[in-house]
Design a protein around this motif. Structure first.
Motif, PDB file in Angstrom:
ATOM      1  N   ILE A 198       6.508  -9.481  10.699  1.00 12.52           N
ATOM      2  CA  ILE A 198       5.298  -9.299  11.515  1.00 12.52           C
ATOM      3  C   ILE A 198       4.650  -7.948  11.223  1.00 12.52           C
ATOM      4  O   ILE A 198       3.430  -7.839  11.049  1.00 12.52           O
ATOM      5  N   ILE A 199       5.466  -6.889  11.169  1.00  6.83           N
ATOM      6  CA  ILE A 199       4.934  -5.555  10.936  1.00  6.83           C
ATOM      7  C   ILE A 199       4.350  -5.449   9.524  1.00  6.83           C
ATOM      8  O   ILE A 199       3.280  -4.856   9.322  1.00  6.83           O
ATOM      9  N   ALA A 200       5.031  -6.018   8.523  1.00  5.95           N
ATOM     10  CA  ALA A 200       4.527  -5.959   7.149  1.00  5.95           C
ATOM     11  C   ALA A 200       3.175  -6.660   7.031  1.00  5.95           C
ATOM     12  O   ALA A 200       2.231  -6.145   6.416  1.00  5.95           O
ATOM     13  N   ASN A 201       3.069  -7.855   7.628  1.00  3.12           N
ATOM     14  CA  ASN A 201       1.784  -8.567   7.605  1.00  3.12           C
ATOM     15  C   ASN A 201       0.716  -7.819   8.398  1.00  3.12           C
ATOM     16  O   ASN A 201      -0.469  -7.824   8.032  1.00  3.12           O
ATOM     17  N   ALA A 202       1.126  -7.177   9.499  1.00  2.00           N
ATOM     18  CA  ALA A 202       0.161  -6.411  10.293  1.00  2.00           C
ATOM     19  C   ALA A 202      -0.378  -5.232   9.505  1.00  2.00           C
ATOM     20  O   ALA A 202      -1.585  -4.925   9.566  1.00  2.00           O
ATOM     21  N   LEU A 255      -0.936  -5.431  17.544  1.00  2.00           N
ATOM     22  CA  LEU A 255       0.251  -6.098  18.089  1.00  2.00           C
ATOM     23  C   LEU A 255       0.527  -5.719  19.546  1.00  2.00           C
ATOM     24  O   LEU A 255       1.462  -6.277  20.150  1.00  2.00           O
ATOM     25  N   ARG A 256      -0.247  -4.767  20.095  1.00  2.00           N
ATOM     26  CA  ARG A 256      -0.070  -4.321  21.476  1.00  2.00           C
ATOM     27  C   ARG A 256       1.365  -3.862  21.746  1.00  2.00           C
ATOM     28  O   ARG A 256       1.983  -4.199  22.756  1.00  2.00           O
ATOM     29  N   ALA A 258       3.298   4.914  16.061  1.00  2.00           N
ATOM     30  CA  ALA A 258       2.757   4.969  14.696  1.00  2.00           C
ATOM     31  C   ALA A 258       3.687   5.756  13.776  1.00  2.00           C
ATOM     32  O   ALA A 258       3.965   5.335  12.642  1.00  2.00           O
ATOM     33  N   ALA A 259       4.185   6.885  14.248  1.00  5.69           N
ATOM     34  CA  ALA A 259       5.116   7.673  13.429  1.00  5.69           C
ATOM     35  C   ALA A 259       6.406   6.907  13.176  1.00  5.69           C
ATOM     36  O   ALA A 259       6.981   6.968  12.076  1.00  5.69           O
ATOM     37  N   LEU A 260       6.879   6.154  14.175  1.00  9.45           N
ATOM     38  CA  LEU A 260       8.101   5.372  14.010  1.00  9.45           C
ATOM     39  C   LEU A 260       7.914   4.266  12.984  1.00  9.45           C
ATOM     40  O   LEU A 260       8.810   4.004  12.163  1.00  9.45           O
ATOM     41  N   LEU A 261       6.777   3.623  13.010  1.00 10.74           N
ATOM     42  CA  LEU A 261       6.505   2.565  12.037  1.00 10.74           C
ATOM     43  C   LEU A 261       6.375   3.125  10.627  1.00 10.74           C
ATOM     44  O   LEU A 261       6.861   2.523   9.660  1.00 10.74           O
TER      45      LEU A 261
END
Length: 454
Positions: free
Chosen positions: A147-151, A89-90, A115-118
């Motif tokens: 978007i994040i879930a699909n990513a 997702l850049r 990455a830790a935040l996600l």
């Protein structure tokens, strides 16, 4: 404290209890309305690894299946998967994110911090005895959560392929290097075998040994015949014993004919000698014929004796040479078999390595994944939190408990007499009577209710 006194305290402190309940519900409602709305989007994945692997054909054991789901959950929650989402997702190139990272004063790099935040807002849900995994992400922006879930779902699908392909690619590289060593070993063994065959003139040791053995048997048979001919020639047919006469049977036809003619001539000479004298011409002719046949028989027997002896010596010599040849051939065959086993072992090792190389190469190039996306994450319409109705129900329950606790605490601080039993407890004296007067209905209920309860 019995239930009647507890009920009297509740009735007396009902205003405090009600006030506490209203304040708790009001505070909960206010906080719920002021809290930012959080949305939750979920992508559903299904695993198909419980069956046979489509490339190798291997079937997982029950022990592997038990820990397989837990392993997959750890893979989804790993930092590698989160970093893959950040790269896809850049997110590290967003100006707002860069600004937040600077304000956080974190010692982590941009990608690791993201990455830790996600991962903090990621939730993984599974069901028992099920291969379905739900990947959920929470956030204030509904579109961003989907978007994040699909990513994460796509990253997990891709990383499952990489985790299968990368070890196979490394194994293919190892087998390629090892295959060159095995090829050289096979070439050296084959070269030694070929040189040995050329130097000893051996094409097939087993077939040649059969031919040479057959020739040895033929020579042994010829030697037996030659020895029989020699023994037959040694018998002079002149007064030998019956055993010698039995051994005098030879395979020479001339000698046999001469013996027959000699026997006939001797028989004829015997008849003439009985009828005629020694000076009779017939007697002299018959005797001369017998002497002639005996002379020819002796000459042929001597010649046959020498021939049989020479033939026996030649066959014996050839037999010994053939024996030495077979012994030498046996030694050559043993050495040849050792070289052939070396070539066969090197060939088997080369074929096994080639087979493993083909399999690992196929696995390394495979893009098949055991993970499939069952449902993609959609943009949520309603917020996942705060849940106002649930919070109000919980606040009503909690407010009631706090109100009752506050009422009991106030009663303990300001203790009052609310029934005749309280007088007995305080004064330790019996109650002789109760004077009634006009009092409010609520007060009369307070005095009568303990009796009704008793």
């Amino acid at each position: 404290m019995d239930f009647s006194r507890f009920f009297l305290i509740i009735l007396a402190r009902h205003k405090l209890i009600l006030f506490t309940l209203i304040m708790t519900i009001s505070t909960t409602l206010l906080v719920s309305l002021l809290m930012p709305k959080s949305y939750k989007s979920t992508a559903v994945m299904v695993l198909t690894q419980k069956g046979a692997d489509p490339v190798t054909g291997l079937i997982m054991s029950p022990q592997q299946i038990t820990g397989y789901m837990a392993t997959q959950l750890d893979i989804i929650k790993s930092s590698r998967t989160a970093l893959m989402v950040v790269d896809q997702l850049r997110l590290d190139q967003n100006e707002a994110v860069i600004s937040q990272h600077k304000q956080s004063n974190s010692s982590l790099g941009m990608r690791e911090w993201l990455a830790a935040l996600l991962l903090n807002n990621l939730e993984i849900e599974t069901s028992r005895d099920s291969s379905v995994i739900r990947i959920s992400f929470k956030g204030t922006d509904p579109a961003f959560t989907s978007i994040i879930a699909n990513a994460f779902a796509n990253a997990y699908q891709e990383i499952s392929v990489r985790l299968t392909a990368e070890p196979s690619q490394k194994a293919a590289s190892y087998f390629t290097d090892h295959l060159n060593v095995l090829r050289n070993r096979l070439e050296v063994a084959q070269k030694k075998l070929t040189e040995y065959q050329h130097s000893h003139g051996i094409v097939d040791a087993d077939s040649r040994l059969d031919i040479e053995t057959k020739r040895l048997n033929d020579l042994a048979s010829q030697l037996v015949v030659a020895q029989a001919d020699r023994i037959g020639a040694d018998s002079k047919f002149d007064g030998a014993s019956r055993t010698s006469e039995a051994l005098s049977i030879t395979r020479n036809a001339v000698i046999n004919n001469l013996k027959i003619n000699l026997a006939q001539a001797e028989s004829k000479f015997s008849e003439i000698s009985q009828k005629l004298g020694k000076n009779h011409p017939s007697y002299i002719g018959a005797k001369a014929e017998v002497d002639k046949l005996r002379s020819e028989l002796s000459r042929h027997i001597s010649f046959t004796d020498r021939s049989a002896l020479n033939q026996e010596v030649e066959i014996s010599k050839a037999l010994e040479e053939q024996k030495q040849k077979i012994l030498t051939l046996n030694r050559s065959r043993d050495e040849l078999q050792i070289l052939e086993r070396d070539v066969e072992g090197a060939h088997q090792a080369y074929n096994s390595a080639m087979q493993r190389l083909n399999q690992t190469t196929l696995e390394g190039q495979s893009t098949l994944s055991s993970v499939s996306i069952l449902d993609v994450a959609k943009i949520p319409e309603n917020p996942d939190s705060p849940k106002v109705l649930l919070n109000l129900v919980l606040s009503a329950f909690l407010g009631t408990l706090l109100g009752v606790g506050a009422g009991l605490l106030a009663e303990m601080i300001d203790r009052r007499v609310r029934s005749a039993e309280d007088l007995v407890d305080v004064l330790h004296a019996p109650v002789l009577g109760i004077i009634k007067r006009d009092m409010p209905k609520q007060r009369r209920l307070q005095l009568a209710l303990p009796r009704l309860l008793r």
